[in-house]
Motif scaffolding. Sequence first.
Motif, short mmCIF file in Angstrom:
data_model
loop_
_atom_site.label_atom_id
_atom_site.label_comp_id
_atom_site.label_asym_id
_atom_site.label_seq_id
_atom_site.Cartn_x
_atom_site.Cartn_y
_atom_site.Cartn_z
N PHE A 9 1.79 5.30 -44.01
CA PHE A 9 3.04 4.92 -44.67
C PHE A 9 4.21 5.72 -44.12
N LEU A 10 3.98 7.01 -43.86
CA LEU A 10 5.05 7.90 -43.41
C LEU A 10 5.31 7.77 -41.91
N TYR A 11 4.25 7.80 -41.11
CA TYR A 11 4.42 7.89 -39.67
C TYR A 11 4.64 6.55 -38.97
N THR A 12 4.37 5.45 -39.65
CA THR A 12 4.72 4.14 -39.08
C THR A 12 6.16 3.78 -39.39
N SER A 13 6.87 4.67 -40.10
CA SER A 13 8.28 4.51 -40.46
C SER A 13 8.51 3.47 -41.54
N VAL A 14 7.46 3.08 -42.25
CA VAL A 14 7.65 2.21 -43.42
C VAL A 14 8.44 2.97 -44.48
N TYR A 15 8.12 4.26 -44.62
CA TYR A 15 8.79 5.10 -45.63
C TYR A 15 10.29 5.18 -45.38
N PHE A 40 19.68 -9.61 -45.82
CA PHE A 40 20.12 -8.38 -45.16
C PHE A 40 19.10 -7.27 -45.33
N TYR A 41 18.49 -7.16 -46.52
CA TYR A 41 17.44 -6.16 -46.73
C TYR A 41 16.31 -6.35 -45.71
N LEU A 42 15.89 -7.59 -45.53
CA LEU A 42 14.79 -7.87 -44.61
C LEU A 42 15.19 -7.59 -43.17
N PHE A 43 16.44 -7.90 -42.82
CA PHE A 43 16.93 -7.61 -41.47
C PHE A 43 16.90 -6.11 -41.22
N VAL A 44 17.38 -5.32 -42.16
CA VAL A 44 17.42 -3.86 -41.99
C VAL A 44 16.01 -3.28 -41.97
N PHE A 45 15.12 -3.81 -42.82
CA PHE A 45 13.74 -3.30 -42.85
C PHE A 45 13.08 -3.47 -41.49
N PHE A 46 13.12 -4.68 -40.94
CA PHE A 46 12.47 -4.93 -39.65
C PHE A 46 13.18 -4.19 -38.51
N SER A 47 14.49 -4.10 -38.59
CA SER A 47 15.24 -3.37 -37.56
C SER A 47 14.86 -1.89 -37.54
N THR A 48 14.70 -1.31 -38.72
CA THR A 48 14.33 0.11 -38.82
C THR A 48 12.92 0.34 -38.30
N ILE A 49 12.00 -0.55 -38.66
CA ILE A 49 10.63 -0.47 -38.15
C ILE A 49 10.64 -0.52 -36.63
N CYS A 50 11.42 -1.44 -36.06
CA CYS A 50 11.50 -1.58 -34.60
C CYS A 50 12.09 -0.33 -33.96
N SER A 51 13.24 0.12 -34.43
CA SER A 51 13.95 1.21 -33.77
C SER A 51 13.20 2.53 -33.88
N TYR A 259 9.89 14.94 -42.81
CA TYR A 259 9.88 13.48 -42.74
C TYR A 259 9.66 12.80 -44.08
N PHE A 260 9.15 13.55 -45.05
CA PHE A 260 9.04 13.00 -46.41
C PHE A 260 10.12 13.58 -47.31
N GLY A 261 10.24 14.91 -47.32
CA GLY A 261 11.18 15.57 -48.22
C GLY A 261 12.63 15.39 -47.82
N LEU A 262 13.00 15.87 -46.64
CA LEU A 262 14.40 15.81 -46.22
C LEU A 262 14.86 14.38 -45.95
N ASP A 263 14.04 13.59 -45.27
CA ASP A 263 14.40 12.18 -45.10
C ASP A 263 14.55 11.48 -46.44
N GLY A 264 13.67 11.81 -47.36
CA GLY A 264 13.74 11.19 -48.69
C GLY A 264 14.98 11.57 -49.46
N LEU A 265 15.56 12.75 -49.17
CA LEU A 265 16.77 13.16 -49.88
C LEU A 265 17.95 12.24 -49.57
N MET A 266 17.92 11.55 -48.43
CA MET A 266 18.99 10.59 -48.14
C MET A 266 19.01 9.46 -49.16
N ALA A 267 17.82 9.10 -49.65
CA ALA A 267 17.71 8.00 -50.61
C ALA A 267 17.46 8.47 -52.03
#
Length: 282
Positions: A9-15, A40-51, A259-267
């Motif tokens: 979940f974390l390292y495939t960038s789904v998180y 737009f949510y779906l566009f951003v989700f797939f774009s983030t997974i790709c990038s 990658y879980f704690g600090l990245d999660g603080l953005m959201a």
Amino acid sequence: MLKSIFNFFLYTSVYISVCALLMIWQTNQILALHYPQQTFYLFVFFSTICSYNFHWYLTPGAFSQSDRLQWCERHRNLMLVLCGTGLAGALYYFWQLREHWLVLSGGAILTFLYSAPKVPHKTFTWLRKIAVGKTLFLTSVWTYVTTLLPALMANQVFSWPLLFLGLHRFFLIYAICILFDYRDVESDRKEGIRSLITWLDLSSLNKIYYFSLLIAAVTAGLLGPYSTLPVIFTLMAPVVFTAGLTDMAQRRPSDYLYYFGLDGLMAFSALLHMAVSVLFKS
């Protein structure tokens, strides 16, 4: 088994993709935006997974001690599949949002600029020499995609809440990125990538870091006349938590912490905002 599922979940960038969706949701709520949000949510989700999978695929990990890089090294084929799947999904939903092609393309360009220095071709490797470029590219793309882009999609070119929310997000993310730069200093030097930490001494870096957190807090407060007090508190919370985690992040550069704690603080404020919305509705 639970650790394997969590790592996937974390390292495939789904998180991090879910974090982006939460931040966009909060932008929609604070600015009261109306546009094709689900698409737009779906566009951003797939774009983030790709990038993100593209970025990590290009990051060497064979001799690294990082858990994430070792995981990525073992699952390189999976990352290529996820990158391709993300690209296909992003293109599909981009076509549905094609009337907004110009503003969507801006986000795509910024996203590519972040990973471009890792592409092993002289056309892109010169970007490694741009001082503080990595930090600014990443901060800019997150602020643009999660804050400015939804407003542009809704034809809101400017408003004071948009300005204050954008500045709050920019400086909070910038501070978090500085912590990442501090942790990645050795790998950046080996790859020839310049960032704040390779350019400034620690004292100067800390001044920029805490100044960024201060601006993030002030701009959150400036949203007071345009939102409710509980929402302002949700925006302040990640600023306080980030400041509190500074010493730990610098002393114990755990992949889970970053990658879980600090990245999660953005959201984190978006998650709190969602909880507040549910409580007040009930």
